[in-house]
Enzyme design. Structure first.
Site, PDB file in Angstrom:
ATOM      1  N   HIS A 190       0.860  -1.185   0.000  1.00  0.00           N
ATOM      2  CA  HIS A 190       0.000   0.000   0.000  1.00  0.00           C
ATOM      3  C   HIS A 190       0.891   1.228   0.000  1.00  0.00           C
ATOM      4  O   HIS A 190       2.005   1.207   0.515  1.00  0.00           O
ATOM      5  CB  HIS A 190      -0.876  -0.039   1.260  1.00  0.00           C
ATOM      6  N   ASP A 231       2.903  -3.981   8.132  1.00  0.00           N
ATOM      7  CA  ASP A 231       1.638  -3.287   7.911  1.00  0.00           C
ATOM      8  C   ASP A 231       0.531  -4.309   8.121  1.00  0.00           C
ATOM      9  O   ASP A 231       0.301  -5.182   7.285  1.00  0.00           O
ATOM     10  CB  ASP A 231       1.608  -2.714   6.495  1.00  0.00           C
ATOM     11  N   GLN A 263      -4.656  -4.973   6.930  1.00  0.00           N
ATOM     12  CA  GLN A 263      -5.585  -5.926   6.322  1.00  0.00           C
ATOM     13  C   GLN A 263      -5.600  -7.281   7.011  1.00  0.00           C
ATOM     14  O   GLN A 263      -6.392  -8.149   6.646  1.00  0.00           O
ATOM     15  CB  GLN A 263      -5.244  -6.111   4.839  1.00  0.00           C
ATOM     16  N   LYS A 305     -10.910  -0.506   9.994  1.00  0.00           N
ATOM     17  CA  LYS A 305     -11.043  -1.722   9.189  1.00  0.00           C
ATOM     18  C   LYS A 305     -11.453  -2.926  10.044  1.00  0.00           C
ATOM     19  O   LYS A 305     -11.662  -4.018   9.515  1.00  0.00           O
ATOM     20  CB  LYS A 305      -9.738  -2.011   8.452  1.00  0.00           C
ATOM     21  N   CYS A 361      -4.678   2.402  -3.853  1.00  0.00           N
ATOM     22  CA  CYS A 361      -3.453   2.913  -3.202  1.00  0.00           C
ATOM     23  C   CYS A 361      -2.304   1.918  -3.366  1.00  0.00           C
ATOM     24  O   CYS A 361      -1.540   1.670  -2.427  1.00  0.00           O
ATOM     25  CB  CYS A 361      -3.690   3.214  -1.726  1.00  0.00           C
TER      26      CYS A 361
END
Length: 406
Positions: A121, A198, A201, A224, A361
């Site tokens: 991302h 990261d 997700q 999220k 993104c």
């Protein structure tokens, strides 16, 4: 697990869009919020809205207890060793920027390497680009396999003794790839580098254990995972955080201020300048309670079944291309031949179906895929096979519409 009951906890889903029942398939962008989170936010603002830490009055004490109680929930949720390692931020993007600003710029020099992947991302690309420009370090990429996965052999060949930082997303927001971040952390540490992850997700959908992963930094967002927008978390190993300078200054992170010199509070408040994200943290704590009640293992199993069902049904649509590996997280990114993704999303919206269209993104990944943009359907605990059936029906209508018009 009765996921039809869970769906009823999300009031926004009980509506019609363009005269059709809403089918929300954009949770990778932001998830919907259950009543438990909405009520927790409302209760804070209705009953004990106050600033934290500084006041001794009753409302301030209740707000502080709620805010710091949420920090302990996060610590337990990701299995950090201490609440000192849990920093509230405005989101995963802010968290990754703190690492790039406070750690990378202080520790990198010309000849050092930062290693990421083509699937990242933008929030896990641009901060490292800027850190490399500021320090003279080199940015390198672990190549992707044909199906969009990472080979550990490629990682071993890319990460060298000159590598100081490896930063990889745990789950791709485009491909659905689930990356071997634990193994990548081991390779990074073997070469003397630190590992940043990261987790935007992954954290909403699967159990995360930062100590088991042995990552040095881990970033994720509340919005999220059924929580509020504008709220996130940076986990960092205490020894690293203690030696880092803050990225922002003023307010809550201050210990003592003189005319020419100032000192900072201890962890974690050293990195939380100004009035902190009080309501957001309390809402995140409520979201964690909700997700733990449902069970992360149950959520992961439910989403894997939905993704497999979706790939099976969508593959029957003529001219539709699905990107990414067979084994994936709960999302499917695709294109329909000769139909622009934004047109796909527009027709689906007319049918009450919300999907994402664009570059997500992830423009370097779009270039790697040799496309300008894609459409994406992403699933969460409130989605059903009926939602997938509606999606497939909408895709067939989309294809028929553009075939007949053009």
């Amino acid at each position: 697990m009765d996921f039809s009951y869970i769906r009823k906890q999300f009031p926004i889903l009980d509506q019609k869009v363009n005269g059709k029942d809403l089918v929300y398939l954009d949770s990778a962008a932001t998830s919907q919020k259950p009543l438990a989170v909405i009520d927790a936010l409302s209760k804070y603002y209705r009953e004990y809205n106050s600033n934290v830490h500084r006041g001794v009055h009753t409302l301030g004490t209740k707000a502080t207890d709620g805010y710091e109680g949420a920090r302990e929930k996060v610590r337990r949720f990701i299995n950090a060793s201490s609440t000192e390692e849990v920093i509230f931020t405005r989101g995963a993007t802010t968290a990754l920027n703190i690492v790039a600003l406070s750690y990378a710029r202080a520790n990198l020099k010309p000849g050092d390497e930062i290693v990421i992947t083509h699937m990242e991302h933008h929030a896990n690309v641009i901060p490292w680009q800027q850190a490399a420009k500021a320090t003279g370090a080199q940015l390198k990429y672990i190549p992707l396999q044909e199906d969009g996965t990472i080979s550990l052999e490629d990682a071993e060949n890319t990460i060298t003794g000159n590598t100081k930082i490896v930063s990889v997303m745990q789950v791709s927001n485009v491909l659905g790839s689930i990356n071997p971040v634990k193994e990548l952390a081991a390779i990074a540490h073997k070469n003397g580098a630190i590992m940043a992850v990261d987790g935007a997700q992954s954290t909403p959908h699967m159990k995360v254990d930062v100590q088991d992963l042995d990552c040095d930094f881990f970033a994720f967002s509340a919005h999220k995972m059924c929580g509020p927008t504008g709220t996130g978390v940076l986990y960092g190993k205490k020894a690293l955080l203690e030696n880092m300078e803050p990225a922002e200054f003023g307010g809550e992170m201050i210990d003592f201020v003189g005319l020419y010199e100032s000192t900072w509070k201890e962890l974690p408040w050293k990195f939380e300048a100004g009035t902190p994200i009080i309501a957001g943290a309390i809402g995140l704590g409520a979201a964690i309670d909700f997700l733990e009640e449902v069970g992360l293992d149950n959520i992961l199993e439910h989403e894997h079944k939905l993704a497999a069902y979706a790939m099976e049904k969508m593959s029957e649509v003529e001219g539709l291309t699905i990107y990414g590996p067979k084994e994936r997280a709960g999302l499917v990114t695709f294109n329909i031949e000769d139909v622009h993704p934004h047109d796909v999303a527009t027709v689906l919206d007319a049918e009450g179906i919300a999907v994402r269209a664009g570059h997500h993104c992830a423009q370097p990944l779009m270039k790697w895929l040799n496309v300008s943009s894609t459409a994406r359907a992403s699933f969460y605990l409130y989605n059903t096979e009926e939602d997938v059936d509606q999606l497939v029906s909408g895709l067939i209508k989309t294809k028929e519409y553009f075939t007949n018009v053009f």
